[in-house]
Motif scaffolding. Structure first.
Motif, PDB file in Angstrom:
ATOM      1  N   SER A   1       0.831  -1.204   0.000  1.00 22.92           N
ATOM      2  CA  SER A   1       0.000   0.000   0.000  1.00 22.92           C
ATOM      3  C   SER A   1       0.870   1.260   0.000  1.00 22.92           C
ATOM      4  CB  SER A   1      -0.919   0.000   1.221  1.00 22.92           C
ATOM      5  OG  SER A   1      -1.600   1.228   1.356  1.00 22.92           O
ATOM      6  N   LEU A   2       1.927   1.249   0.816  1.00 25.33           N
ATOM      7  CA  LEU A   2       2.833   2.396   0.885  1.00 25.33           C
ATOM      8  C   LEU A   2       3.593   2.577  -0.430  1.00 25.33           C
ATOM      9  CD1 LEU A   2       4.191   1.889   4.520  1.00 25.33           C
ATOM     10  CD2 LEU A   2       2.788   3.815   3.724  1.00 25.33           C
ATOM     11  N   VAL A   3       4.015   1.460  -1.035  1.00 27.63           N
ATOM     12  CA  VAL A   3       4.725   1.524  -2.314  1.00 27.63           C
ATOM     13  C   VAL A   3       3.822   2.132  -3.386  1.00 27.63           C
ATOM     14  CG1 VAL A   3       5.683   0.142  -4.194  1.00 27.63           C
ATOM     15  CG2 VAL A   3       6.361  -0.330  -1.827  1.00 27.63           C
ATOM     16  N   THR A   4       2.554   1.688  -3.417  1.00 27.35           N
ATOM     17  CA  THR A   4       1.600   2.199  -4.407  1.00 27.35           C
ATOM     18  C   THR A   4       1.385   3.698  -4.237  1.00 27.35           C
ATOM     19  OG1 THR A   4       0.473   0.045  -4.490  1.00 27.35           O
ATOM     20  CG2 THR A   4      -0.746   1.982  -5.286  1.00 27.35           C
ATOM     21  N   LEU A   5       1.200   4.132  -2.974  1.00 29.81           N
ATOM     22  CA  LEU A   5       0.991   5.556  -2.691  1.00 29.81           C
ATOM     23  C   LEU A   5       2.179   6.393  -3.152  1.00 29.81           C
ATOM     24  CD1 LEU A   5      -0.507   7.912  -1.249  1.00 29.81           C
ATOM     25  CD2 LEU A   5       0.746   7.255   0.833  1.00 29.81           C
ATOM     26  N   LEU A   6       3.372   5.956  -2.818  1.00 38.42           N
ATOM     27  CA  LEU A   6       4.561   6.752  -3.115  1.00 38.42           C
ATOM     28  C   LEU A   6       4.924   6.695  -4.596  1.00 38.42           C
ATOM     29  CD1 LEU A   6       6.302   5.817   0.167  1.00 38.42           C
ATOM     30  CD2 LEU A   6       6.053   8.165  -0.611  1.00 38.42           C
ATOM     31  N   ASP A   7       4.700   5.541  -5.233  1.00 35.05           N
ATOM     32  CA  ASP A   7       4.904   5.465  -6.689  1.00 35.05           C
ATOM     33  C   ASP A   7       4.005   6.464  -7.405  1.00 35.05           C
ATOM     34  OD1 ASP A   7       6.880   3.579  -6.676  1.00 35.05           O
ATOM     35  OD2 ASP A   7       5.558   1.863  -7.044  1.00 35.05           O
ATOM     36  N   ALA A   8       2.748   6.524  -6.974  1.00 38.20           N
ATOM     37  CA  ALA A   8       1.796   7.435  -7.605  1.00 38.20           C
ATOM     38  C   ALA A   8       2.189   8.896  -7.389  1.00 38.20           C
ATOM     39  CB  ALA A   8       0.392   7.183  -7.051  1.00 38.20           C
ATOM     40  N   ALA A   9       2.905   9.161  -6.268  1.00 35.27           N
ATOM     41  CA  ALA A   9       3.334  10.532  -5.971  1.00 35.27           C
ATOM     42  C   ALA A   9       4.658  10.879  -6.650  1.00 35.27           C
ATOM     43  CB  ALA A   9       3.455  10.719  -4.466  1.00 35.27           C
ATOM     44  N   GLY A  10       5.199   9.936  -7.434  1.00 32.07           N
ATOM     45  CA  GLY A  10       6.414  10.223  -8.184  1.00 32.07           C
ATOM     46  C   GLY A  10       7.703   9.872  -7.477  1.00 32.07           C
ATOM     47  N   TRP A  11       7.620   9.084  -6.415  1.00 31.28           N
ATOM     48  CA  TRP A  11       8.819   8.689  -5.676  1.00 31.28           C
ATOM     49  C   TRP A  11       9.446   7.447  -6.303  1.00 31.28           C
ATOM     50  CZ3 TRP A  11      10.537  10.219  -0.466  1.00 31.28           C
ATOM     51  CH2 TRP A  11       9.898  11.380   0.003  1.00 31.28           C
ATOM     52  N   HIS A  12      10.744   7.293  -6.102  1.00 37.34           N
ATOM     53  CA  HIS A  12      11.424   6.037  -6.414  1.00 37.34           C
ATOM     54  C   HIS A  12      11.400   5.209  -5.137  1.00 37.34           C
ATOM     55  CE1 HIS A  12      14.247   3.194  -8.151  1.00 37.34           C
ATOM     56  NE2 HIS A  12      14.912   3.236  -7.006  1.00 37.34           N
ATOM     57  N   THR A  13      10.750   4.068  -5.164  1.00 39.50           N
ATOM     58  CA  THR A  13      10.539   3.290  -3.944  1.00 39.50           C
ATOM     59  C   THR A  13      11.347   1.997  -3.932  1.00 39.50           C
ATOM     60  OG1 THR A  13       8.618   2.184  -4.921  1.00 39.50           O
ATOM     61  CG2 THR A  13       8.205   4.184  -3.636  1.00 39.50           C
ATOM     62  N   ASP A  14      11.716   1.612  -2.731  1.00 39.31           N
ATOM     63  CA  ASP A  14      12.373   0.341  -2.476  1.00 39.31           C
ATOM     64  C   ASP A  14      11.813  -0.149  -1.150  1.00 39.31           C
ATOM     65  OD1 ASP A  14      14.020  -1.833  -2.647  1.00 39.31           O
ATOM     66  OD2 ASP A  14      15.863  -0.764  -2.118  1.00 39.31           O
ATOM     67  N   ALA A  15      11.679  -1.462  -0.972  1.00 44.79           N
ATOM     68  CA  ALA A  15      11.033  -1.959   0.237  1.00 44.79           C
ATOM     69  C   ALA A  15      11.686  -3.245   0.717  1.00 44.79           C
ATOM     70  CB  ALA A  15       9.538  -2.195  -0.006  1.00 44.79           C
TER      71      ALA A  15
ATOM     72  N   SER B   1      16.488  -5.624   9.846  1.00 40.73           N
ATOM     73  CA  SER B   1      17.849  -6.157   9.779  1.00 40.73           C
ATOM     74  C   SER B   1      18.407  -6.120   8.360  1.00 40.73           C
ATOM     75  CB  SER B   1      17.888  -7.589  10.319  1.00 40.73           C
ATOM     76  OG  SER B   1      16.976  -8.409   9.597  1.00 40.73           O
ATOM     77  N   HIS B   2      17.538  -5.916   7.352  1.00 41.02           N
ATOM     78  CA  HIS B   2      17.991  -5.861   5.961  1.00 41.02           C
ATOM     79  C   HIS B   2      18.402  -4.447   5.527  1.00 41.02           C
ATOM     80  CE1 HIS B   2      15.247  -9.581   5.117  1.00 41.02           C
ATOM     81  NE2 HIS B   2      16.320  -9.875   5.844  1.00 41.02           N
ATOM     82  N   VAL B   3      18.188  -3.466   6.408  1.00 42.20           N
ATOM     83  CA  VAL B   3      18.395  -2.069   6.014  1.00 42.20           C
ATOM     84  C   VAL B   3      19.861  -1.772   5.714  1.00 42.20           C
ATOM     85  CG1 VAL B   3      18.316   0.320   6.848  1.00 42.20           C
ATOM     86  CG2 VAL B   3      16.335  -1.190   7.168  1.00 42.20           C
ATOM     87  N   ASP B   4      20.770  -2.257   6.563  1.00 46.24           N
ATOM     88  CA  ASP B   4      22.196  -1.957   6.363  1.00 46.24           C
ATOM     89  C   ASP B   4      22.673  -2.398   4.985  1.00 46.24           C
ATOM     90  OD1 ASP B   4      22.600  -0.660   8.698  1.00 46.24           O
ATOM     91  OD2 ASP B   4      23.496  -2.348   9.770  1.00 46.24           O
ATOM     92  N   ALA B   5      22.304  -3.609   4.599  1.00 48.34           N
ATOM     93  CA  ALA B   5      22.727  -4.131   3.301  1.00 48.34           C
ATOM     94  C   ALA B   5      22.144  -3.299   2.161  1.00 48.34           C
ATOM     95  CB  ALA B   5      22.307  -5.592   3.154  1.00 48.34           C
ATOM     96  N   ARG B   6      20.883  -2.862   2.324  1.00 51.34           N
ATOM     97  CA  ARG B   6      20.259  -2.073   1.270  1.00 51.34           C
ATOM     98  C   ARG B   6      20.878  -0.675   1.188  1.00 51.34           C
ATOM     99  NH1 ARG B   6      15.649  -3.622  -1.363  1.00 51.34           N
ATOM    100  NH2 ARG B   6      16.370  -5.649  -0.602  1.00 51.34           N
ATOM    101  N   LEU B   7      21.233  -0.112   2.349  1.00 54.33           N
ATOM    102  CA  LEU B   7      21.868   1.209   2.353  1.00 54.33           C
ATOM    103  C   LEU B   7      23.252   1.159   1.724  1.00 54.33           C
ATOM    104  CD1 LEU B   7      20.969   2.703   5.865  1.00 54.33           C
ATOM    105  CD2 LEU B   7      20.006   3.299   3.645  1.00 54.33           C
ATOM    106  N   ALA B   8      23.908  -0.004   1.810  1.00 49.83           N
ATOM    107  CA  ALA B   8      25.226  -0.144   1.192  1.00 49.83           C
ATOM    108  C   ALA B   8      25.114  -0.116  -0.336  1.00 49.83           C
ATOM    109  CB  ALA B   8      25.887  -1.442   1.645  1.00 49.83           C
ATOM    110  N   GLU B   9      23.957  -0.526  -0.870  1.00 54.70           N
ATOM    111  CA  GLU B   9      23.749  -0.550  -2.322  1.00 54.70           C
ATOM    112  C   GLU B   9      23.212   0.783  -2.835  1.00 54.70           C
ATOM    113  OE1 GLU B   9      21.055  -3.723  -3.023  1.00 54.70           O
ATOM    114  OE2 GLU B   9      22.321  -5.268  -2.110  1.00 54.70           O
ATOM    115  N   THR B  10      22.368   1.438  -2.057  1.00 51.35           N
ATOM    116  CA  THR B  10      21.753   2.694  -2.486  1.00 51.35           C
ATOM    117  C   THR B  10      21.540   3.581  -1.279  1.00 51.35           C
ATOM    118  OG1 THR B  10      19.848   3.667  -3.597  1.00 51.35           O
ATOM    119  CG2 THR B  10      19.432   1.729  -2.236  1.00 51.35           C
ATOM    120  N   ARG B  11      21.496   4.859  -1.481  1.00 53.46           N
ATOM    121  CA  ARG B  11      21.300   5.799  -0.372  1.00 53.46           C
ATOM    122  C   ARG B  11      20.004   6.569  -0.596  1.00 53.46           C
ATOM    123  NH1 ARG B  11      24.107   7.682   3.855  1.00 53.46           N
ATOM    124  NH2 ARG B  11      23.794   9.836   4.530  1.00 53.46           N
TER     125      ARG B  11
END
Length: 446
Positions: free
Chosen positions: A21-35, A40-50
């Motif tokens: 639901s959050l991805v759909t809302l933010l996509d519609a608002a023009g955001w680039h979303t990742d989920a 515990s997965h945040v550190d690895a994802r932050l290492a790939e993108t900021r």
């Protein structure tokens, strides 16, 4: 029409339907979303993108949103917005005190959530932009090389210079002889909004009480005063405690009114400059001895920077010496001397009354003696350069002679390069070329 920036967000929620639901809302608002479904997965994802902002649920298996907040470096990480159906006021207050950007309750109102996230992203982008600008200015100015060192005092000084350079505040630089006061003044100028303007350095001890107006304000229908050369840039007042008291009164009037009246003139000439001053004396003691006017001091000490003596930053000695070794080894086309345990002992035992300027001279003497296959740091500290450091080759002798002559001319003319070139009988461009070729540090000479 200006295109709106496309912000990026990392959504953290273990509930698949809520996450979608959050991805759909933010996509519609023009955001680039990742989920992701776990904190515990945040550190690895932050290492790939900021991402510009992180939106995280509070209650999740394993690491909670509050645990995620505690694990993050708030100053270096994207802003974190927490969202929860089980929140309460104490939890929200504590989360924000701990560094969360905001706290949103479920069910959320979409427009309000988007507004909060956009503001968080804008703040994140601005911080990134400021960090990049400061890093770029740091590299362009060579501030990390000018104020070389790893001690806390020097790191804080570099940051203070970067912060103050963006302002027009009057700065008073205090420090012993040889600590680099003019280097700091020039860095404040070079990193400031008026970097393209002039930098006028005045040795206040040499300012004449008689004839001050003629030299500094100029003459109507005649030569312009020296203070005009500072307009649009920085006026650097060195050795302020040695400034004649009558001259202080005249400088104070110029600083307050930002204008000068040429001798014989009928209309004042407006000036605009930043004032940076320096002294190696105790200003309060100078005020008590009536050598420094209190009202003058109040005008020049809006911000005070204290430069540490070299004896108080001994952890930087080897780093600085190595830097100067490299500089002079390149200049004299010879190998860098090796540091022995005895050298380190002598280095650390000396009090360095001449500070970084003295250390630079010691490094040059040691490189020259190493060129002849001899010498120690202890000898370089105590030796008479007139006796010990006579160069072996004609090229070295000529270079040393030119360095000495140019240095004397620059000091005699208080850093005025046109005057120094005229005194030496050479052109300004030739003087500049020789300064670069000989590796001279003009600021260290003054």
């Amino acid at each position: 029409m200006t295109e709106q920036p496309r912000y990026s967000i990392l959504i953290v929620d273990d509930d698949k339907s809520m996450r979608q639901s959050l991805v759909t809302l933010l996509d519609a608002a023009g955001w680039h979303t990742d989920a992701v479904n776990r904190a515990s997965h945040v550190d690895a994802r932050l290492a790939e993108t900021r991402p510009d902002v992180i939106l995280s649920d509070v209650r999740m298996p394993g690491m909670s949103g509050l645990d995620l907040l505690q694990s993050m470096d708030v100053d270096a990480s994207p802003p974190l917005v927490l969202i929860s159906a089980h929140g309460d006021i104490p939890m929200a207050v504590q989360a924000i005190q701990d560094g969360a950007y905001s706290f949103v309750e479920k069910p959320y109102e979409p427009r309000r959530l988007l507004t909060i996230l956009r503001h968080a992203a804008e703040q994140s982008r601005m911080r990134k932009s400021n960090d990049r600008l400061k890093n770029r200015l740091l590299q362009l100015s060579g501030l990390d090389r000018i104020m070389l060192g790893r001690t806390d005092e020097i790191r804080h000084l570099r940051q203070d210079i970067l912060d103050l350079a963006e302002t027009e505040a009057a700065v008073l630089i205090q420090g012993e002889t040889g600590t680099g006061k003019e280097l700091v003044a020039r860095a404040l100028h070079d990193l400031g909004p008026n970097a393209d303007g002039p930098f006028l350095a005045l040795n206040c001890a040499a300012l004449p009480a008689d004839g001050f107006e003629t030299e500094m304000f100029g003459v109507n229908d005649g030569p312009g005063g020296r203070l005009l050369a500072a307009s649009g840039g920085t006026l650097f007042l060195d050795e302020i405690c040695s400034c004649p008291v009558p001259v202080q009164a005249k400088l104070l009037r110029v600083i307050e009114e930002k204008q000068i009246m040429p001798v014989g003139g009928s209309a004042p000439i407006p000036l605009s400059f930043r004032v940076v001053s320096a002294t190696n004396e105790d200003v309060q003691e100078a005020v008590g001895q009536n050598r420094l006017r209190q009202d003058f001091l109040f005008r020049i000490n809006t911000v005070v920077l204290d430069l540490p003596a070299l004896r108080h930053r001994r952890d930087d000695l080897v780093l600085l010496l190595s830097h100067f070794f490299q500089e002079y080894a390149d200049l004299y086309e010879t190998a860098i001397p090796e540091l022995t345990q005895d050298d380190l002992t002598a280095l650390l035992a000396h009090d360095w009354p001449g500070n970084v300027r003295e250390l630079r001279s010691v490094a040059e003497r040691r490189v020259l003696s190493s060129r002849r296959g001899s010498g120690t740091i202890a000898q370089a500290i105590s030796s008479d350069p007139q006796v010990e450091d006579v160069p072996d080759t004609l090229r070295e002798a000529v270079a040393a002679f030119e360095r000495e002559l140019i240095g004397k001319a620059i000091r005699a003319n208080n850093g005025r390069m046109d005057a120094a070139a005229e005194a030496l009988g050479i052109g300004r461009r030739t003087l500049n070329d020789k300064i670069v070729k000989l590796g001279l540090d003009k600021d260290a000479l003054l």
